[in-house]
Design an enzyme around this catalytic site. Structure first.
Site, PDB file in Angstrom:
ATOM      1  N   HIS A 199       1.393 -66.513  65.094  1.00  0.00           N
ATOM      2  CA  HIS A 199       0.437 -65.647  65.563  1.00  0.00           C
ATOM      3  C   HIS A 199       1.352 -64.736  66.587  1.00  0.00           C
ATOM      4  CE1 HIS A 199      -3.906 -67.198  65.460  1.00  0.00           C
ATOM      5  NE2 HIS A 199      -3.239 -67.927  64.666  1.00  0.00           N
ATOM      6  N   GLU A 221     -10.399 -64.263  67.789  1.00  0.00           N
ATOM      7  CA  GLU A 221     -10.390 -64.394  69.208  1.00  0.00           C
ATOM      8  C   GLU A 221     -10.985 -63.172  70.098  1.00  0.00           C
ATOM      9  OE1 GLU A 221      -6.319 -64.797  70.272  1.00  0.00           O
ATOM     10  OE2 GLU A 221      -5.644 -63.104  69.336  1.00  0.00           O
ATOM     11  N   ASN A 249      -3.832 -54.742  75.830  1.00  0.00           N
ATOM     12  CA  ASN A 249      -3.254 -55.715  75.138  1.00  0.00           C
ATOM     13  C   ASN A 249      -2.261 -56.536  76.252  1.00  0.00           C
ATOM     14  OD1 ASN A 249      -1.320 -57.694  73.371  1.00  0.00           O
ATOM     15  ND2 ASN A 249      -3.214 -57.343  71.955  1.00  0.00           N
TER      16      ASN A 249
HETATM   17  C1  NOJ Z   1      -3.019 -66.132  71.121  1.00  0.00           C
HETATM   18  C2  NOJ Z   1      -3.353 -66.628  69.771  1.00  0.00           C
HETATM   19  O1  NOJ Z   1      -3.856 -65.683  68.814  1.00  0.00           O
HETATM   20  C3  NOJ Z   1      -4.423 -67.632  70.095  1.00  0.00           C
HETATM   21  O2  NOJ Z   1      -4.869 -67.941  68.776  1.00  0.00           O
HETATM   22  C4  NOJ Z   1      -3.951 -68.762  70.953  1.00  0.00           C
HETATM   23  O3  NOJ Z   1      -4.956 -69.562  71.374  1.00  0.00           O
HETATM   24  C5  NOJ Z   1      -3.392 -68.115  72.320  1.00  0.00           C
HETATM   25  N1  NOJ Z   1      -2.592 -67.045  71.822  1.00  0.00           N
HETATM   26  C6  NOJ Z   1      -2.478 -69.032  73.198  1.00  0.00           C
HETATM   27  O4  NOJ Z   1      -1.427 -69.738  72.472  1.00  0.00           O
HETATM   28 CA    CA Z   2      -3.519 -63.242  69.053  1.00  0.00          CA
END
Ligand code: NOJ
Ligand code: CA
Length: 714
Positions: free
Chosen positions: A483, A508, A193
């Site tokens: 987020h 994602e 990560n």
């Molecule tokens: C991580 C987020 O979880 C994702 O949804 C977002 O597109 C990216 N960061 C960029 O902000």
């Molecule tokens: Ca994320």
């Protein structure tokens, strides 16, 4: 009247003794509290079966005698409480908050400066919450918690659904293992990560889901995490005792407090039926009632976005490749050459607005609309975004007016890159900019290392930041979907403008190499215990190389499974995350996403087993319509359904979206079938789900005309 009677009750049940017992309203749970040689202990039983063996309570303080020992007297006051409250949005229209309470006041001896600590227990029929309270007292004004020593002593080597303890991220796949196996599996569980800080080979996160050999389901988490450090759990894997492990501040201290104050609640949900874990509302109940008077502006939203195309690498957040580094206010974007892959162009956003309007979506999220994405993380960059300056190819006013003319709302995006001080500096201006341009919701993000350096995503200081952003947003009547922020702990009861969080491994990751096919059968038992998740479901094209030839990721799910997520992953904010052109290929399946409700009068948990399957039926708010979702783990399986939740005097039309017999998340994910038929409260259905599959059913009360020619659903 109720106040009066509970006062009487209170007077009768106040006494001094070293051991106390409390039973839950229906008697299923029993809590015992005891002072043994000056040390406070508790234990918990469910229907007479031990859940938590005698476990120590207390905290270590810096520069003061500890709150772990030296207690000489205790007084307990018992009372009961029963209310029903109506959430602004939720899985049901009314929530019962019914518990027996025991407030224990503990006094320390002279060696411990005669200090006072209170421990408040609330015992529900489905679980226990308890917290520490630090009353105002001589000699204890400001103090520092150097460690919290709350124990959860297990009764055996249970099965656990766990992710690695980490001060910065929850974006991990869950591991199912015995407690004794955690240590051996930890290294492999710590997948990469951008920002991560693990702390112990047996440290895990909450909410932690456990299952005992004799079929008890136990969930450990916390409620009302306010002005305190996030709790992890560290396992002594010889004694099988979990102990609270708080996220430190940069100097290693855990929590700075002053009296009077309280800790968050430590929660233990328990049942012999896994469905009861999903139905438990103790996490919300342990939070304060709603503090927002006018909630008319807080509304569930279904949205699409200019998003998946960037996540998969098909397009970019950044506008140009000209600059290896940018400086806001100095770098001149008007002279830069566009990279030809920028997602948030006026034209592309208008195309999304058209699609949203045509299919009845409330909103469109646009990421990468503002300057700064050329160089946004990895360099501890303080002034990284200003949240108000669009790129030259994004006509903010034009897009705003276009969206308005089509009845579609735009969802703002504030990626902070974890430069938290920068965000706080800009927050008023950024929220005001949203109001000026008609944005009512923001997706905020905390990717990367926290600035100021040395801090972590889940420390007390950071927890206070997320709360500050939430409360300030409420002042501006803005809804938040944060987020990478700390995982929720039921705070949305108090601030219902917190309509979602990510704070777990979301969709994602299906574009970052994939998640386990059974991931979504675990999340409702873990991450969702504290509040809704912006999971961003609805992916129909599982082969990501078709979007970006350089990305070989595969979405480990069938289309039917993706549809079911709108029911099984409760959230008042739901995205249809795939590209419009992919939905256009599967319009018949897309219909379910268009139809499914966001807010519910009632939820029924029909069957559930963490890691394996769950099936939920929900009644859409203010209607007679029901939606069912089933998500399934790694093996094919048939659900045995009865529809006895339907009104007995009505016939309904059901549309079933199911996996074909040969569907499979890995090699045949788009094989679905749609069937239409009638159902009544007597209908029984044996319904197959593929590996990584599922099914979704929409059920509407039918008129006589519609039923003609329709057969019973089989
Ligand atoms: C991580 C987020 O979880 C994702 O949804 C977002 O597109 C990216 N960061 C960029 O902000
Ligand atoms: Ca994320």
């Amino acid at each position: 009247m109720r106040k009066f009677s509970s006062l009487l009750f209170l007077l009768f049940l106040s006494w001094t003794a070293s051991a106390q017992q409390l039973n839950s309203p229906n008697g299923a749970l029993q809590l015992n509290f005891e002072l043994k040689d000056g040390v406070p202990f508790y234990d918990l039983k469910y229907k007479g079966i031990p859940v938590i063996l005698p476990s120590k309570l207390g905290l270590k303080l810096k520069n003061h005698p500890d709150f772990t020992e030296g207690f000489v007297t205790s007084t307990a006051e018992q009372s009961d409480f029963d209310e029903t409250w109506e959430p602004v949005w939720g899985e049901e229209k009314a929530i019962r908050n019914h518990y027996k309470e025991m407030a224990v006041t503990l006094h320390q001896d002279a060696a411990h400066e005669h200090r006072t600590l209170m421990i408040r227990f609330r015992l529900f029929d489905d679980g226990l919450g308890f917290r520490y309270e630090f009353p105002s007292q001589q000699g204890l004004a400001h103090f520092i918690v150097s460690d919290e020593k709350t124990q959860f002593a297990m009764t055996g080597d249970h099965t656990a659904f766990w992710i690695p303890g980490d001060y910065d991220t929850q974006e991990y796949d869950y591991v199912e293992s015995k407690l004794s196996e955690i240590r051996g599996l930890m290294d492999a569980a710590i997948t990469g990560n951008i920002s991560q800080t693990s702390f112990s080979p047996t440290g895990v996160q909450t909410s932690l889901m456990l299952k005992t050999a004799d079929g008890l389901y136990i969930n450990l988490h916390e409620a009302a995490l306010i002005n305190y450090a996030t709790m992890h759990l560290n396992l002594d894997d010889e004694k099988m005792i979990f102990e609270s492990w708080l996220t430190p501040n940069p100097n290693g201290d855990k929590v700075y407090l002053q009296t009077p104050s309280v800790s968050p609640w430590r929660t233990i949900i328990v049942s012999d039926d896994a469905r009861e874990i999903l139905a438990s509302r103790i996490t919300y109940n342990l939070n304060e009632p709603n503090k927002i008077e006018d909630t008319s502006w807080i509304r569930p939203m279904k949205y699409i976005g200019v998003w998946w195309e960037m996540i998969t690498g098909k397009s970019t957040w950044a506008y140009t490749d000209d600059f290896p580094a940018v400086e806001l206010g100095v770098t001149d974007f008007s002279k830069a050459s566009p990279n030809g892959k920028h997602g948030a162009t006026t034209e592309n956003v208008k195309r999304h607005i058209d699609f949203a309007a045509a299919h009845g979506f409330d909103g469109v999220l646009v990421e990468g609309w503002n300057e700064g994405w050329e160089d946004w993380f990895g360099n501890a960059k303080d002034y990284v975004f200003d949240f108000v300056t669009p790129y030259p190819d994004f006509d903010l006013a034009g897009v705003r007016d276009y969206a308005r003319s089509k009845g579609v709302e735009l969802i703002m995006h504030h990626e902070t890159s974890s430069s938290v001080r920068n965000y706080e500096r800009h927050m008023d201006q950024a929220y005001q900019f949203m109001k000026d341009n008609g944005y009512n919701a923001v997706k905020s993000g905390y990717v990367g290392t926290i600035l100021p350096l040395g801090d972590n995503h889940y420390s007390q200081w950071q927890v206070n930041h997320y709360q500050y952003a939430l409360e300030k947003a409420a002042d501006y009547q803005i809804m938040i979907n944060a987020h990478e922020a700390v995982r929720p702990t039921g705070i949305a009861r108090t601030y219902p403008n917190l309509i979602a969080n990510e704070s777990a491994r979301g969709t994602e990751y299906q574009a970052f190499g994939g998640s386990k096919p059974n991931h979504v059968t675990v999340l409702p038992f873990t991450r969702l215990i504290g509040g809704p998740m912006d999971y961003t479901p609805g992916i129909f094209e599982m082969d990501i190389s078709k979007l970006n030839p350089d990305n070989n990721s595969w979405v480990n799910s069938t289309i039917a499974n993706q549809l079911a997520l709108y029911v099984t992953m409760y959230s008042p904010l739901q995205m249809a995350a795939d590209l419009p052109e992919h939905y256009e290929k599967f319009m018949d399946a897309f219909q379910f996403i268009k139809d499914v409700a966001l807010d519910w009068d009632e939820s029924r948990y029909l069957e559930a087993e963490p890691g394996y399957y769950l099936t939920i039926a929900r009644k859409a708010k203010g209607t007679n319509d029901w939606y069912l979702g089933n998500v399934n783990g790694n093996e094919g399986r048939a659900s045995q359904l009865t529809f006895d939740f339907l009104d007995s005097n009505k016939t309904y039309v059901a549309t079933l979206y199911e996996d074909q017999k040969d569907a499979h998340y890995r090699n045949n994910p788009q094989a679905y079938e749609i069937k239409k038929g009638t159902v009544t409260h007597k209908t029984k259905l044996s319904q197959y789900s593929a590996p990584g599959g599922g099914f979704a059913i929409s059920i509407r009360e039918a008129n006589a005309e519609e039923i003609k020619g329709l057969k019973k659903l089989k």
